[in-house]
Design a protein around this motif. Structure first.
Motif, PDB file in Angstrom:
ATOM      1  N   GLN A 121       0.860  -1.178   0.000  1.00 27.88           N
ATOM      2  CA  GLN A 121       0.000   0.000   0.000  1.00 27.88           C
ATOM      3  C   GLN A 121       0.900   1.233   0.000  1.00 27.88           C
ATOM      4  N   GLN A 122       0.619   2.125  -0.946  1.00 26.23           N
ATOM      5  CA  GLN A 122       1.404   3.352  -1.120  1.00 26.23           C
ATOM      6  C   GLN A 122       1.559   4.142   0.181  1.00 26.23           C
ATOM      7  N   GLY A 123       2.794   4.472   0.506  1.00 28.39           N
ATOM      8  CA  GLY A 123       3.054   5.368   1.635  1.00 28.39           C
ATOM      9  C   GLY A 123       2.989   4.709   3.005  1.00 28.39           C
ATOM     10  N   THR A 124       2.920   3.390   3.037  1.00 24.91           N
ATOM     11  CA  THR A 124       2.848   2.702   4.327  1.00 24.91           C
ATOM     12  C   THR A 124       4.236   2.209   4.744  1.00 24.91           C
ATOM     13  N   THR A 125       4.287   1.685   5.953  1.00 27.32           N
ATOM     14  CA  THR A 125       5.546   1.118   6.445  1.00 27.32           C
ATOM     15  C   THR A 125       5.938  -0.118   5.629  1.00 27.32           C
ATOM     16  N   GLY A 126       4.964  -0.809   5.061  1.00 27.42           N
ATOM     17  CA  GLY A 126       5.271  -1.945   4.179  1.00 27.42           C
ATOM     18  C   GLY A 126       5.972  -1.463   2.914  1.00 27.42           C
ATOM     19  N   ASP A 127       5.521  -0.328   2.391  1.00 22.30           N
ATOM     20  CA  ASP A 127       6.153   0.313   1.235  1.00 22.30           C
ATOM     21  C   ASP A 127       7.607   0.664   1.583  1.00 22.30           C
ATOM     22  N   THR A 128       7.804   1.303   2.736  1.00 16.90           N
ATOM     23  CA  THR A 128       9.153   1.687   3.175  1.00 16.90           C
ATOM     24  C   THR A 128      10.056   0.461   3.319  1.00 16.90           C
ATOM     25  N   TYR A 129       9.524  -0.606   3.906  1.00 12.83           N
ATOM     26  CA  TYR A 129      10.318  -1.819   4.135  1.00 12.83           C
ATOM     27  C   TYR A 129      10.789  -2.403   2.802  1.00 12.83           C
ATOM     28  N   CYS A 130       9.857  -2.502   1.837  1.00 11.04           N
ATOM     29  CA  CYS A 130      10.204  -3.150   0.566  1.00 11.04           C
ATOM     30  C   CYS A 130      11.066  -2.251  -0.315  1.00 11.04           C
ATOM     31  N   THR A 131      10.753  -0.958  -0.309  1.00  4.60           N
ATOM     32  CA  THR A 131      11.478  -0.028  -1.173  1.00  4.60           C
ATOM     33  C   THR A 131      12.904   0.175  -0.666  1.00  4.60           C
ATOM     34  N   ASP A 132      13.043   0.192   0.659  1.00  4.54           N
ATOM     35  CA  ASP A 132      14.352   0.190   1.305  1.00  4.54           C
ATOM     36  C   ASP A 132      15.289   1.279   0.780  1.00  4.54           C
ATOM     37  N   GLU A 133      14.811   2.524   0.843  1.00  4.31           N
ATOM     38  CA  GLU A 133      15.647   3.636   0.358  1.00  4.31           C
ATOM     39  C   GLU A 133      16.935   3.789   1.152  1.00  4.31           C
ATOM     40  N   LYS A 134      16.890   3.394   2.428  1.00  4.12           N
ATOM     41  CA  LYS A 134      18.086   3.553   3.262  1.00  4.12           C
ATOM     42  C   LYS A 134      19.032   2.360   3.148  1.00  4.12           C
ATOM     43  N   GLY A 135      18.602   1.326   2.426  1.00  6.42           N
ATOM     44  CA  GLY A 135      19.468   0.162   2.233  1.00  6.42           C
ATOM     45  C   GLY A 135      19.691  -0.647   3.487  1.00  6.42           C
ATOM     46  N   THR A 136      18.761  -0.554   4.440  1.00  2.00           N
ATOM     47  CA  THR A 136      18.959  -1.251   5.722  1.00  2.00           C
ATOM     48  C   THR A 136      18.137  -2.529   5.821  1.00  2.00           C
ATOM     49  N   SER A 137      17.216  -2.726   4.887  1.00  2.00           N
ATOM     50  CA  SER A 137      16.334  -3.885   4.969  1.00  2.00           C
ATOM     51  C   SER A 137      17.087  -5.146   4.566  1.00  2.00           C
ATOM     52  N   ASP A 138      16.595  -6.295   5.052  1.00  2.00           N
ATOM     53  CA  ASP A 138      17.282  -7.546   4.729  1.00  2.00           C
ATOM     54  C   ASP A 138      16.729  -8.196   3.457  1.00  2.00           C
ATOM     55  N   VAL A 139      15.799  -7.524   2.789  1.00  2.00           N
ATOM     56  CA  VAL A 139      15.342  -8.066   1.502  1.00  2.00           C
ATOM     57  C   VAL A 139      15.631  -7.067   0.390  1.00  2.00           C
ATOM     58  N   LYS A 140      15.930  -7.592  -0.791  1.00  2.00           N
ATOM     59  CA  LYS A 140      16.155  -6.731  -1.960  1.00  2.00           C
ATOM     60  C   LYS A 140      15.177  -7.189  -3.026  1.00  2.00           C
ATOM     61  N   VAL A 141      13.978  -6.609  -2.992  1.00  2.00           N
ATOM     62  CA  VAL A 141      12.963  -7.031  -3.947  1.00  2.00           C
ATOM     63  C   VAL A 141      13.322  -6.511  -5.340  1.00  2.00           C
ATOM     64  N   ALA A 142      12.789  -7.159  -6.379  1.00  2.00           N
ATOM     65  CA  ALA A 142      13.058  -6.690  -7.741  1.00  2.00           C
ATOM     66  C   ALA A 142      12.314  -5.382  -7.984  1.00  2.00           C
ATOM     67  N   SER A 143      11.048  -5.316  -7.544  1.00  2.00           N
ATOM     68  CA  SER A 143      10.306  -4.064  -7.681  1.00  2.00           C
ATOM     69  C   SER A 143       9.180  -4.021  -6.661  1.00  2.00           C
ATOM     70  N   THR A 144       8.863  -2.778  -6.264  1.00  2.00           N
ATOM     71  CA  THR A 144       7.750  -2.544  -5.356  1.00  2.00           C
ATOM     72  C   THR A 144       6.609  -1.981  -6.182  1.00  2.00           C
ATOM     73  N   GLU A 145       5.471  -2.666  -6.191  1.00  2.00           N
ATOM     74  CA  GLU A 145       4.287  -2.168  -6.894  1.00  2.00           C
ATOM     75  C   GLU A 145       3.383  -1.527  -5.854  1.00  2.00           C
ATOM     76  N   ARG A 146       3.050  -0.231  -6.076  1.00  2.00           N
ATOM     77  CA  ARG A 146       2.292   0.509  -5.054  1.00  2.00           C
ATOM     78  C   ARG A 146       0.801   0.616  -5.405  1.00  2.00           C
ATOM     79  N   TYR A 147      -0.024   0.369  -4.408  1.00  2.40           N
ATOM     80  CA  TYR A 147      -1.481   0.422  -4.588  1.00  2.40           C
ATOM     81  C   TYR A 147      -2.090   1.343  -3.541  1.00  2.40           C
TER      82      TYR A 147
END
Ligand code: GLN
Length: 233
Positions: A121-147
């Protein structure tokens, strides 16, 4: 002051995004859920009616900043970034991000999200986790699709357009309950989050009104009753 104005108007305005069962969702024309029950208690305490603004999740902090609303009750995680723009009440629910996949999907744990297309969901903490702008998350998804709506992400998962959906655990459970033949929720908890009600920055009077109600609901056991009611619903 804010509360004087609310009392003079005869109503208090709450903003939410009614696409997040069981916290806020539509039952026919009516908006219901855990946050709505809490908000009604806040209105009751102030002796006024509750008015609900149903808007996109990512415009909720703007509603507060521009004075369009008195508070936001939206299963919103009290996170550090948002604290720059709004003030949060005491927390009222412990949550985490979780993963929904199709039954039989090769994705079994969070590590398997690497290289996958993930709906959020656009703008949620799930978006932040997957998008990982800070590079701190333990997953590197291919793409985040926002709804804008979790339900649209679920539809794309079922259509095979995306590989998984990352969303808060309680709504995830509700989505899976509605599609038990197709969907599964994995056990992995991706984050540790706490929900709170947001008020305009510096509005100490509104903040106190909200915290007083939350503290009464907690000590009387009423908050647990409200949550249990929607667990069963
Ligand atoms: N808890 C998540 C967040 O605050 C999602 C909330 C929601 O979608 N309503 O970002």
């Amino acid at each position: 002051t804010s509360v004087d104005k609310i009392k003079a108007n005869g109503f208090v305005t709450m903003s939410t995004n009614a696409e997040f069962e069981p916290f806020e969702y539509k039952d026919g024309e009516e908006i219901v859920g855990i946050d709505i029950d809490i908000s009604n208690k806040i209105a009751e305490k102030l002796g006024v009616k509750l008015k609900i603004n149903d808007v996109a999740f990512d415009s909720l902090t703007t509603e507060l900043k521009t004075g369009k609303t008195n508070f936001v009750a939206a299963g919103m995680t009290a996170d550090e970034d948002r604290k720059k723009n709004v003030d949060f009440s005491d927390t009222y629910f412990d949550a985490s991000q979780s993963i929904i996949t199709l039954k039989g999907s090769p994705i079994k744990t969070r590590a398997d999200l690497t290289g996958k297309k993930v709906g959020v969901q656009q703008g949620t903490t799930g978006d932040t986790y997957c998008t990982d702008e800070k590079g701190t998350s333990d997953v590197k998804v291919a793409s985040t699709e926002r709804y804008n709506k979790g339900v649209d992400a679920i539809a794309d998962l079922i259509n095979g357009k995306i590989d998984a959906v990352v969303i808060d655990d309680f709504p995830a459970k509700k989505f899976v309950e509605k599609n038990p033949d197709k969907l599964v929720k994995l056990d992995d908890a991706l984050t540790v989050e706490k929900y709170a009600i947001a008020v305009p920055k510096g509005d100490t009077e509104m903040l106190k009104a909200v915290n007083d109600v939350l503290s009464e609901l907690k000590s009387s056991g009423e908050l647990n009753k409200i949550i249990d009611k929607y667990k069963a619903a």
